[in-house]
Design an enzyme around this catalytic site. Structure first.
Site, PDB file in Angstrom:
ATOM      1  N   HIS A  34       0.868  -1.176   0.000  1.00 45.61           N
ATOM      2  CA  HIS A  34       0.000   0.000   0.000  1.00 45.61           C
ATOM      3  C   HIS A  34       0.910   1.232   0.000  1.00 45.61           C
ATOM      4  O   HIS A  34       2.145   1.089  -0.029  1.00 45.61           O
ATOM      5  CB  HIS A  34      -0.969  -0.036   1.181  1.00 45.61           C
ATOM      6  CG  HIS A  34      -0.303  -0.289   2.510  1.00 45.61           C
ATOM      7  ND1 HIS A  34       0.614   0.577   3.062  1.00 45.61           N
ATOM      8  CD2 HIS A  34      -0.405  -1.313   3.383  1.00 45.61           C
ATOM      9  CE1 HIS A  34       1.042   0.104   4.213  1.00 45.61           C
ATOM     10  NE2 HIS A  34       0.445  -1.067   4.425  1.00 45.61           N
ATOM     11  N   GLY A  36       1.885   3.087   2.223  1.00 38.59           N
ATOM     12  CA  GLY A  36       2.867   3.083   3.315  1.00 38.59           C
ATOM     13  C   GLY A  36       4.152   2.371   2.884  1.00 38.59           C
ATOM     14  O   GLY A  36       5.258   2.871   3.088  1.00 38.59           O
ATOM     15  N   HIS A  37       3.993   1.202   2.255  1.00 33.93           N
ATOM     16  CA  HIS A  37       5.175   0.469   1.762  1.00 33.93           C
ATOM     17  C   HIS A  37       5.906   1.308   0.702  1.00 33.93           C
ATOM     18  O   HIS A  37       7.134   1.365   0.681  1.00 33.93           O
ATOM     19  CB  HIS A  37       4.760  -0.850   1.099  1.00 33.93           C
ATOM     20  CG  HIS A  37       4.199  -1.860   2.036  1.00 33.93           C
ATOM     21  ND1 HIS A  37       2.873  -2.232   2.024  1.00 33.93           N
ATOM     22  CD2 HIS A  37       4.781  -2.593   3.021  1.00 33.93           C
ATOM     23  CE1 HIS A  37       2.669  -3.157   2.947  1.00 33.93           C
ATOM     24  NE2 HIS A  37       3.800  -3.391   3.562  1.00 33.93           N
ATOM     25  N   GLN A 148       6.809   3.343  11.264  1.00 31.18           N
ATOM     26  CA  GLN A 148       6.558   3.642  12.668  1.00 31.18           C
ATOM     27  C   GLN A 148       5.213   3.112  13.160  1.00 31.18           C
ATOM     28  O   GLN A 148       4.935   3.150  14.345  1.00 31.18           O
ATOM     29  CB  GLN A 148       6.582   5.157  12.870  1.00 31.18           C
ATOM     30  CG  GLN A 148       7.844   5.609  13.551  1.00 31.18           C
ATOM     31  CD  GLN A 148       8.086   7.084  13.387  1.00 31.18           C
ATOM     32  OE1 GLN A 148       9.219   7.485  13.252  1.00 31.18           O
ATOM     33  NE2 GLN A 148       7.053   7.885  13.367  1.00 31.18           N
ATOM     34  N   ASP A 150       4.356   0.095  13.291  1.00 27.34           N
ATOM     35  CA  ASP A 150       4.756  -1.007  14.177  1.00 27.34           C
ATOM     36  C   ASP A 150       5.859  -0.483  15.089  1.00 27.34           C
ATOM     37  O   ASP A 150       7.029  -0.862  14.948  1.00 27.34           O
ATOM     38  CB  ASP A 150       5.244  -2.192  13.341  1.00 27.34           C
ATOM     39  CG  ASP A 150       4.139  -2.750  12.474  1.00 27.34           C
ATOM     40  OD1 ASP A 150       3.192  -3.315  13.021  1.00 27.34           O
ATOM     41  OD2 ASP A 150       4.205  -2.581  11.241  1.00 27.34           O
ATOM     42  N   VAL A 176       1.806   6.363   7.505  1.00 24.63           N
ATOM     43  CA  VAL A 176       1.074   6.928   6.369  1.00 24.63           C
ATOM     44  C   VAL A 176      -0.402   6.622   6.597  1.00 24.63           C
ATOM     45  O   VAL A 176      -0.768   5.492   6.943  1.00 24.63           O
ATOM     46  CB  VAL A 176       1.569   6.327   5.031  1.00 24.63           C
ATOM     47  CG1 VAL A 176       0.808   6.925   3.855  1.00 24.63           C
ATOM     48  CG2 VAL A 176       3.073   6.569   4.872  1.00 24.63           C
TER      49      VAL A 176
END
Ligand code: PAF
Length: 283
Positions: A34, A36-37, A148, A150, A176
């Site tokens: 997604h 974020g990745h 962040q 996790d 994100v």
């Protein structure tokens, strides 16, 4: 973009480029990319000459009854997304290659893994640190980028790197979020439309807490407020909701720049986590 499936070939590739003086940044992932990745991949490209993204759904970090078999996977889509980010290598090893035979060695970071997600997911972080240590040894990066969201994982990995002298710089990327505040996660795909709406209580609770602190609220009041906000949402079950210090993961009694609100909440059957600093939105 090169696709490498063998651990031996991965190490040969890394050594070849390092011999030419090129630096490597690793983004460890379990796929189903997604935004974020993609943000982690972009940051990795800013930090080193070459970017390796590992895509490995690591069985050892899933507990019994968890979602290993149903964890979302879409290799073709992931491949195209990684290619679009200019990733140099997508490293997707087989389980049998990463874990040949019964391993007798586990990397355990003590103390930092006993609370929060470690309490609800026994053995989870041992699986994470072991596979990340293996990925570090196979890919040999100078830099590795973690999200962040996790936060406990990030702090545990930083500690492992320090304790075991991995010559790797760990970079944290801020959470994100969707426009409405939901923290991006591959597991959001499990949420029904109704549950997705309910899941907003996490980011809303975080905003409430930040606002309350700005207005002079104390930690106990903040926790009460946030607890009430989340508990009053239907079909939501709190796993933990705590104010922690971002260096120790211990409970923080006073609010300073290290104070983080950390939450794990079950929405329907899906366990979601979120966190944020109380004095600054992201760090
Ligand atoms: O955060 C994840 O996706 C995983 O825990 C990681 C770091 C890739 C290890 O399997």
């Amino acid at each position: 973009m090169k696709i490498i499936t063998s651990t031996a070939e991965m190490t040969v590739w890394s050594k070849e480029f390092q011999a030419k003086g090129r630096t490597i940044a690793l983004v460890p992932t379990m796929g189903f990319f997604h935004q974020g990745h993609l943000a982690l991949m972009k940051q990795a490209a800013d930090e080193a000459d070459l970017v390796v993204v590992s895509l490995f759904v690591n069985p050892t970090q899933f507990g019994e009854g968890e979602d290993l078999s149903s964890y979302p996977r879409d290799f073709e889509r992931d491949k195209e997304l990684a290619r679009g980010q200019g990733v140099d290598v997508l490293f997707c090893p087989e389980v049998a290659d990463m874990y040949p035979g019964k391993g007798l060695t586990t990397v355990v970071v003590e103390q930092l893994t006993s609370g929060l997600c470690g309490a609800s997911r026994p053995g989870h972080f041992d699986g994470v640190t072991t596979v990340v240590a293996k990925l570090f040894n196979v890919v040999l990066p100078q830099v590795a980028v973690f999200g962040q969201k996790d936060l406990q994982q990030l702090i545990v990995i930083k500690r492992m790197v320090l304790d075991l002298n991995f010559p790797i710089h760990i970079i944290a990327h801020p959470i994100v979020r969707e426009e409405d505040g939901l923290a991006l996660s591959s597991r959001n795909t499990y949420l029904s439309k109704y549950e997705r709406q309910r899941a907003l209580c996490l980011s809303q609770a975080l905003c409430m807490a930040q606002q309350h602190i700005r207005q002079g609220g104390n930690p106990a009041q903040v926790l009460d407020l946030v607890h009430e906000k989340i508990a009053s949402s239907s079909d939501v079950e709190i796993d933990y909701l705590v104010l922690i210090d971002d260096r120790t993961l211990g409970v923080c009694e006073t609010i300073d720049e290290h104070a983080v609100l950390a939450m794990a909440v079950k929405v329907g059957k899906t366990r979601l986590i979120d966190n944020g600093w109380l004095l600054t939105r992201d760090k």
